[in-house]
Design a protein around this motif. Structure first.
Motif, PDB file in Angstrom:
ATOM      1  N   ILE A   1     -22.807   7.480   6.378  1.00 50.87           N
ATOM      2  CA  ILE A   1     -21.717   8.309   5.868  1.00 50.87           C
ATOM      3  C   ILE A   1     -20.386   7.586   5.998  1.00 50.87           C
ATOM      4  N   ARG A   2     -20.145   6.978   7.162  1.00 49.41           N
ATOM      5  CA  ARG A   2     -18.892   6.233   7.356  1.00 49.41           C
ATOM      6  C   ARG A   2     -18.756   5.138   6.309  1.00 49.41           C
ATOM      7  N   TYR A   3     -19.850   4.417   6.087  1.00 49.98           N
ATOM      8  CA  TYR A   3     -19.810   3.325   5.125  1.00 49.98           C
ATOM      9  C   TYR A   3     -19.483   3.850   3.726  1.00 49.98           C
ATOM     10  N   LEU A   4     -20.159   4.890   3.293  1.00 56.35           N
ATOM     11  CA  LEU A   4     -19.964   5.410   1.935  1.00 56.35           C
ATOM     12  C   LEU A   4     -18.561   5.991   1.753  1.00 56.35           C
ATOM     13  N   VAL A   5     -18.066   6.694   2.779  1.00 59.93           N
ATOM     14  CA  VAL A   5     -16.720   7.264   2.676  1.00 59.93           C
ATOM     15  C   VAL A   5     -15.681   6.156   2.572  1.00 59.93           C
TER      16      VAL A   5
ATOM     17  N   LEU B   1      -4.206  -3.234   3.530  1.00 58.90           N
ATOM     18  CA  LEU B   1      -5.576  -3.508   3.085  1.00 58.90           C
ATOM     19  C   LEU B   1      -6.605  -3.436   4.214  1.00 58.90           C
ATOM     20  N   PRO B   2      -6.362  -4.075   5.362  1.00 59.57           N
ATOM     21  CA  PRO B   2      -7.377  -4.004   6.444  1.00 59.57           C
ATOM     22  C   PRO B   2      -7.215  -2.805   7.359  1.00 59.57           C
ATOM     23  N   ALA B   3      -6.413  -1.822   6.957  1.00 57.31           N
ATOM     24  CA  ALA B   3      -6.080  -0.710   7.851  1.00 57.31           C
ATOM     25  C   ALA B   3      -7.294  -0.003   8.456  1.00 57.31           C
ATOM     26  N   PRO B   4      -8.327   0.358   7.677  1.00 61.23           N
ATOM     27  CA  PRO B   4      -9.462   1.073   8.296  1.00 61.23           C
ATOM     28  C   PRO B   4     -10.160   0.266   9.390  1.00 61.23           C
ATOM     29  N   ILE B   5     -10.255  -1.065   9.166  1.00 59.46           N
ATOM     30  CA  ILE B   5     -10.925  -1.910  10.155  1.00 59.46           C
ATOM     31  C   ILE B   5     -10.080  -2.051  11.417  1.00 59.46           C
ATOM     32  N   VAL B   6      -8.794  -2.340  11.227  1.00 60.47           N
ATOM     33  CA  VAL B   6      -7.915  -2.540  12.380  1.00 60.47           C
ATOM     34  C   VAL B   6      -7.783  -1.253  13.189  1.00 60.47           C
ATOM     35  N   ALA B   7      -7.607  -0.135  12.492  1.00 54.80           N
ATOM     36  CA  ALA B   7      -7.485   1.144  13.192  1.00 54.80           C
ATOM     37  C   ALA B   7      -8.758   1.451  13.987  1.00 54.80           C
ATOM     38  N   HIS B   8      -9.891   1.239  13.352  1.00 55.87           N
ATOM     39  CA  HIS B   8     -11.152   1.520  14.040  1.00 55.87           C
ATOM     40  C   HIS B   8     -11.339   0.605  15.249  1.00 55.87           C
ATOM     41  N   GLU B   9     -11.054  -0.692  15.096  1.00 52.83           N
ATOM     42  CA  GLU B   9     -11.229  -1.637  16.192  1.00 52.83           C
ATOM     43  C   GLU B   9     -10.301  -1.311  17.358  1.00 52.83           C
TER      44      GLU B   9
ATOM     45  N   PRO C   1     -10.413   2.688  -1.475  1.00 52.77           N
ATOM     46  CA  PRO C   1      -9.780   2.175  -2.710  1.00 52.77           C
ATOM     47  C   PRO C   1      -8.903   3.233  -3.389  1.00 52.77           C
ATOM     48  N   LEU C   2      -9.363   4.486  -3.374  1.00 55.43           N
ATOM     49  CA  LEU C   2      -8.567   5.565  -3.974  1.00 55.43           C
ATOM     50  C   LEU C   2      -7.261   5.770  -3.210  1.00 55.43           C
ATOM     51  N   LEU C   3      -7.344   5.774  -1.881  1.00 60.45           N
ATOM     52  CA  LEU C   3      -6.136   5.913  -1.071  1.00 60.45           C
ATOM     53  C   LEU C   3      -5.185   4.740  -1.273  1.00 60.45           C
ATOM     54  N   MET C   4      -5.741   3.538  -1.412  1.00 63.58           N
ATOM     55  CA  MET C   4      -4.900   2.356  -1.634  1.00 63.58           C
ATOM     56  C   MET C   4      -4.137   2.464  -2.943  1.00 63.58           C
ATOM     57  N   ILE C   5      -4.764   3.008  -3.969  1.00 63.27           N
ATOM     58  CA  ILE C   5      -4.075   3.204  -5.253  1.00 63.27           C
ATOM     59  C   ILE C   5      -2.920   4.180  -5.072  1.00 63.27           C
ATOM     60  N   ILE C   6      -3.170   5.279  -4.367  1.00 62.17           N
ATOM     61  CA  ILE C   6      -2.126   6.286  -4.138  1.00 62.17           C
ATOM     62  C   ILE C   6      -0.977   5.693  -3.324  1.00 62.17           C
ATOM     63  N   TYR C   7      -1.310   4.993  -2.231  1.00 62.29           N
ATOM     64  CA  TYR C   7      -0.271   4.417  -1.376  1.00 62.29           C
ATOM     65  C   TYR C   7       0.502   3.324  -2.101  1.00 62.29           C
ATOM     66  N   SER C   8      -0.155   2.587  -2.971  1.00 59.56           N
ATOM     67  CA  SER C   8       0.524   1.534  -3.736  1.00 59.56           C
ATOM     68  C   SER C   8       1.545   2.129  -4.697  1.00 59.56           C
ATOM     69  N   VAL C   9       1.142   3.204  -5.382  1.00 60.52           N
ATOM     70  CA  VAL C   9       2.071   3.876  -6.304  1.00 60.52           C
ATOM     71  C   VAL C   9       3.286   4.392  -5.543  1.00 60.52           C
ATOM     72  N   VAL C  10       3.034   5.038  -4.401  1.00 61.67           N
ATOM     73  CA  VAL C  10       4.129   5.579  -3.586  1.00 61.67           C
ATOM     74  C   VAL C  10       5.033   4.450  -3.085  1.00 61.67           C
ATOM     75  N   ALA C  11       4.437   3.339  -2.650  1.00 61.26           N
ATOM     76  CA  ALA C  11       5.225   2.224  -2.119  1.00 61.26           C
ATOM     77  C   ALA C  11       6.132   1.634  -3.178  1.00 61.26           C
TER      78      ALA C  11
ATOM     79  N   PRO D   1      -7.365  10.678   6.317  1.00 56.14           N
ATOM     80  CA  PRO D   1      -8.287  11.365   5.387  1.00 56.14           C
ATOM     81  C   PRO D   1      -9.731  10.883   5.508  1.00 56.14           C
ATOM     82  N   ILE D   2      -9.923   9.579   5.771  1.00 61.54           N
ATOM     83  CA  ILE D   2     -11.275   9.042   5.939  1.00 61.54           C
ATOM     84  C   ILE D   2     -11.935   9.644   7.181  1.00 61.54           C
ATOM     85  N   LYS D   3     -11.187   9.655   8.277  1.00 59.45           N
ATOM     86  CA  LYS D   3     -11.734  10.173   9.533  1.00 59.45           C
ATOM     87  C   LYS D   3     -12.051  11.660   9.419  1.00 59.45           C
ATOM     88  N   LEU D   4     -11.142  12.422   8.804  1.00 63.48           N
ATOM     89  CA  LEU D   4     -11.346  13.867   8.680  1.00 63.48           C
ATOM     90  C   LEU D   4     -12.546  14.184   7.795  1.00 63.48           C
TER      91      LEU D   4
END
Length: 444
Positions: A364-368, A401-409, A374-384, A343-346
């Motif tokens: 834009i990347r930074y602001l998104v 938690l570090p998913a956006p950084i690791v995926a990007h790297e 944080p919003l996605l983490m709340i959703i994924y936490s509830v689902v988990a 969702p962040i990338k799209l």
């Protein structure tokens, strides 16, 4: 009657937000280095004068320089919507008119100048980008007079308080790539009161012109500066081609200590620009041959979509082996987290289609990431926690938690690995770089 709140007044919500903003900013870059912070005067009021190359990120880099709140100015047209105006005011940003807005609009800057002087009276650092607009180049633009009008008026209204204009130079590893590097150098401050006293025999306008030249020169000394002319792209290509050998001259500082990598690259790049300028004066034919090679290499590299990082890498073989090993280990983790961060990338890609100026991409990347992850983490936490026992859900959330950084790297390294392969098989381009190095290092 309640006292009207000023933009520079202390704000608890702002102070709390700063911790999150500064933290996420550091995650947005692989390395942020500040040089010369001890030059910032502590005995008076300060106006920061940074170069402007990377839209919002420039302001965030200056803000994160220390924990002090800072007041900024931004172009007035973004304040036209009341909601945005409130948000910007909360973020300690004031509007300023530009010449392009019309002379009648520029006259409204008197109110901004009065507020800026009030900020400086309270000894809150004030930041204005004197170039007036951003430019995604390792160069500089002419300075506008707004910063000097503010400085002169402020010094006149508070004669007993030292006032300084502090030049700041920011050098990004890439203007458009997320998770790049940035080096920030504080230049020699200008004591406004002392300057006016030393030049009281000339008119105010002449003083402003003289100070503008002084500030422009001190800003140039703090950045990687390539003259913005028809040879800009060629010069930049030459700098990248020779930097891994040039840094050998700057391994150690004057005290014999090993120099920071970003500092060594900064000095090496500027040294190469000086070499080219000297060559143009002393051996113009040789310089023209070098610049032609730079132009040809730049055109070839861009047509083949090869990254400059592949060109300037210090240990190419070791680097490629390490990239492959990291990718081998990281891919099983990267593939699922890339899906979860999709969702962040799209959203970023959608916004990019609406942008004409590439310089806003990192902002834009930074602001998104700042708002959406944080919003996605709340959703994924509830689902988990719904789908899994808590003993399993908790480590899953921690791993996310570090998913956006690791995926990007990971995808960054894959992109660079592909770029490395393209360079290896492009014999013509490698020959161009070899010829460039031969001329720069007098090996032919």
């Amino acid at each position: 009657m309640a006292k009207q709140k000023k933009v520079q007044d202390n704000d608890l919500a702002y102070n709390l937000l700063r911790y999150y903003v500064d933290f996420t900013l550091k995650l947005s870059y692989r390395n942020i280095r500040y040089v010369g912070l001890d030059k910032v005067p502590q005995d008076g009021s300060v106006i920061y004068a940074p170069n402007h190359t990377n839209a919002l990120m420039d302001a965030l880099i200056i803000l994160a320089m220390d924990r002090k709140p800072k007041v900024f100015v931004a172009r007035a047209d973004i304040f036209r919507r009341p909601l945005l105006a409130k948000i910007f005011t909360f973020l300690k940003i004031m509007p300023i008119m530009r010449i392009r807005d019309g002379f009648d609009e520029v006259k409204k800057n008197n109110q901004t100048i009065e507020k800026a002087v009030d900020v400086l009276r309270d000894k809150v650092p004030f930041c204005i980008f004197p170039e007036g607009q951003h430019q995604a180049k390792y160069s500089s633009l002419p300075l506008s007079k707004g910063i000097f009008r503010i400085a002169f008026q402020a010094q006149e209204l508070m004669p007993d308080t030292p006032l300084y204009i502090v030049p700041v130079g920011m050098r990004y590893g890439s203007f458009f790539r997320f998770r790049s590097t940035v080096r920030v150098e504080i230049g020699d401050p200008i004591n406004v009161g002392q300057f006016i006293g030393e030049h009281n025999a000339i008119s105010t306008q002449e003083q402003i012109n003289l100070m503008r030249d002084m500030l422009a020169e001190r800003m140039r000394q703090s950045i990687f500066h390539i003259p913005n002319d028809e040879d800009y792209d060629a010069t930049y290509e030459i700098c990248a081609a020779v930097v891994k050998r040039q840094v050998q001259q700057f391994k150690y500082d004057e005290c014999g200590r090993r120099m920071n990598r970003l500092d060594a690259h900064f000095k090496a790049n500027n040294y190469t620009v000086q070499q080219i300028a000297q060559m143009r004066n002393e051996t113009p034919d040789r310089a023209e041959k070098l610049l032609n090679l730079g132009r040809e290499a730049s055109k070839l590299r861009k047509s083949d979509k090869i990254s400059l990082a592949s060109v300037s890498i210090k240990y190419p073989i070791l680097s490629r082996v390490l990239k492959f090993l990291f990718l081998l280990v990281a891919l099983p983790y990267c593939i699922p987290v890339s899906i979860l961060t999709l969702p962040i990338k799209l959203l970023c890609n959608f916004i990019f289609t609406k942008l004409k100026d590439y310089a806003f991409r990192n902002s834009i990347r930074y602001l998104v990431n700042l708002l959406l992850w944080p919003l996605l983490m709340i959703i994924y936490s509830v689902v988990a926690f719904i789908a899994l026992p808590w003993q399993w859900a908790l480590p899953v959330i921690v791993m996310l938690l570090p998913a956006p950084i690791v995926a990007h790297e990971t995808w960054r390294l894959m992109r660079l690995a592909g770029s490395d392969i393209k360079l290896l098989i492009n014999k013509e381009l490698r020959n161009k770089y070899s010829q460039i190095r031969n001329i720069v290092f007098n090996e032919n």
